[in-house]
Design a protein around this motif. Structure first.
Motif, short mmCIF file in Angstrom:
data_model
loop_
_atom_site.label_atom_id
_atom_site.label_comp_id
_atom_site.label_asym_id
_atom_site.label_seq_id
_atom_site.Cartn_x
_atom_site.Cartn_y
_atom_site.Cartn_z
N ALA A 68 67.22 25.18 28.84
CA ALA A 68 68.34 24.74 29.40
C ALA A 68 68.07 23.30 29.51
O ALA A 68 67.23 22.94 30.43
N HIS A 69 68.82 22.39 29.11
CA HIS A 69 68.63 20.92 29.16
C HIS A 69 69.11 20.48 30.95
O HIS A 69 69.96 21.20 31.25
N PRO A 70 68.57 19.92 31.29
CA PRO A 70 68.91 19.26 32.75
C PRO A 70 70.32 19.02 32.86
O PRO A 70 70.89 19.25 33.85
N GLY A 97 62.55 25.37 26.02
CA GLY A 97 63.33 24.11 26.37
C GLY A 97 64.41 24.01 25.26
O GLY A 97 64.60 24.87 24.76
N GLU A 98 65.01 22.88 25.47
CA GLU A 98 64.68 21.83 26.38
C GLU A 98 64.92 21.76 27.70
O GLU A 98 66.07 22.21 28.27
N THR A 99 64.07 21.40 28.64
CA THR A 99 64.24 21.23 29.90
C THR A 99 63.67 20.08 30.71
O THR A 99 63.00 19.35 29.95
N VAL A 133 60.13 19.06 26.89
CA VAL A 133 60.55 18.36 28.13
C VAL A 133 61.21 17.21 27.77
O VAL A 133 60.83 16.37 26.88
N HIS A 134 62.55 17.11 28.35
CA HIS A 134 63.49 15.99 28.16
C HIS A 134 63.36 15.26 29.54
O HIS A 134 63.46 15.86 30.50
N THR A 135 63.13 13.89 29.46
CA THR A 135 63.07 13.29 30.70
C THR A 135 63.78 11.95 30.74
O THR A 135 63.15 11.10 29.83
N ILE A 158 56.72 15.89 25.13
CA ILE A 158 57.91 15.02 25.70
C ILE A 158 58.79 14.71 24.49
O ILE A 158 58.17 13.91 23.62
N HIS A 159 60.14 15.16 24.59
CA HIS A 159 60.84 14.82 23.34
C HIS A 159 61.63 13.72 23.53
O HIS A 159 61.67 13.08 24.48
N CYS A 160 62.05 13.12 22.47
CA CYS A 160 62.63 11.94 22.44
C CYS A 160 62.25 10.76 23.05
O CYS A 160 62.72 10.25 24.14
N THR A 208 64.24 14.12 15.00
CA THR A 208 65.43 13.36 14.90
C THR A 208 66.48 13.39 16.13
O THR A 208 67.16 12.47 16.50
N ASP A 209 66.36 14.58 16.69
CA ASP A 209 67.36 14.93 17.97
C ASP A 209 68.88 14.97 17.48
O ASP A 209 69.75 14.62 18.08
N ALA A 210 68.79 15.14 15.98
CA ALA A 210 70.15 14.97 15.28
C ALA A 210 71.19 16.42 15.91
O ALA A 210 70.55 17.20 16.41
ZN ZN Z 1 66.88 15.69 25.11
#
Ligand code: ZN
Length: 262
Positions: A68-70, A97-99, A133-135, A158-160, A208-210
């Motif tokens: 679950a995304h934040p 994730g992403e979390t 991980v999304h931060t 650590i994504h994107c 990509t985070d497409a």
């Molecule tokens: Zn993200």
């Protein structure tokens, strides 16, 4: 700069997104034709876990994650960890994730984000799977929770990546590599350029985070996995490395980190 046929992994695509509902097969086919040999289909909402799994299932080169995304940490707070663990095992999820934490948009209250993040770290440890991980606008808080929850037990991504080189180094100390998106192709993203330049080669991924965040020269268009080649090419250029060698390194890193066979 051009995108060549090189073996690459798109470490983060929202393949279940509405934007791909009409032509998902064609999107995957174009990715394969562009040399994208593996794609990680990432889950951002617990309410969409089944959809993510279903979107990935028809393709042997697409691997799902669950989490679950934040932004959506406040949705379905009651979902049991057991449920996620069971589905992850069933679906062959390669990561949790992403979390993480997003204090930029603040779509969920901070305490709720933090609790969901800690809970997902525990799930990843139970499954012995890496964390995606999304931060955003919460670098110190993110590192603190990773440290307190001993997330280095599983490590992750650590994504994107949108922070700076010191953050990348601190994350790497905790076992978290950095995955660079189309942001690294943007002229003004100087801190991200520097991070991509300084990152040790064995701790570098591309994504990509497409359908979001298309790299140059596709900026503003719908993004798709095939375009990860532009991102890899730009990183090679920044590092003064041979594009094919860099592509191969990121490919091997992705297989190692997600535990995927060649
Ligand atoms: Zn993200």
């Amino acid at each position: 700069m051009r995108a060549d046929r090189r073996m690459l992994v798109d470490s983060h695509v929202n393949l279940h997104a509405e934007a791909f509902a009409e032509d998902r097969d064609a999107v995957v086919a174009r990715a394969r034709a562009a040399g994208i040999v593996r794609m990680i289909a990432v889950c951002a909402r617990l309410s969409e876990m089944e959809e993510v799994v279903a979107a990935a299932a028809p393709y042997e080169d697409v691997f799902p994650t669950l989490g679950a995304h934040p932004h959506h940490a406040k949705d379905r707070p009651g979902v049991a960890a057991d449920e996620i663990v069971a589905l992850a095992r069933d679906a062959g999820a390669v990561a949790i994730g992403e979390t993480g934490l997003d204090f930029h948009y603040d779509h969920s209250p901070h305490p709720v984000q933090k609790e969901a993040f800690r809970k997902q770290i525990a799930i990843a440890k139970e499954l012995q799977k890496p964390l995606v991980v999304h931060t955003r606008s919460a670098p110190q808080e993110t590192l603190q929770i990773l440290r307190e929850e001993q997330a280095q037990d599983v490590g992750g991504i650590i994504h994107c990546f949108s922070e700076d080189a010191p953050f990348a180094a601190a994350a790497l100390d905790l076992g978290f590599v950095s995955s660079f998106s189309g942001i690294v192709t943007f002229k003004k993203a100087v801190a991200v350029h520097e991070a991509a330049l300084k990152q040790p080669a064995d701790a570098l991924l591309v994504e990509t985070d497409a359908p979001y965040l298309a790299p140059m020269p596709k900026r503003g268009k719908r993004n798709e996995p095939a375009y990860v080649a532009y991102t890899a090419a730009r990183i090679a250029e920044l590092r003064g490395e041979d594009p094919e060698a860099l592509a191969h390194t990121t490919y091997q890193n992705a297989l190692r980190i997600f535990g995927i066979e060649e």
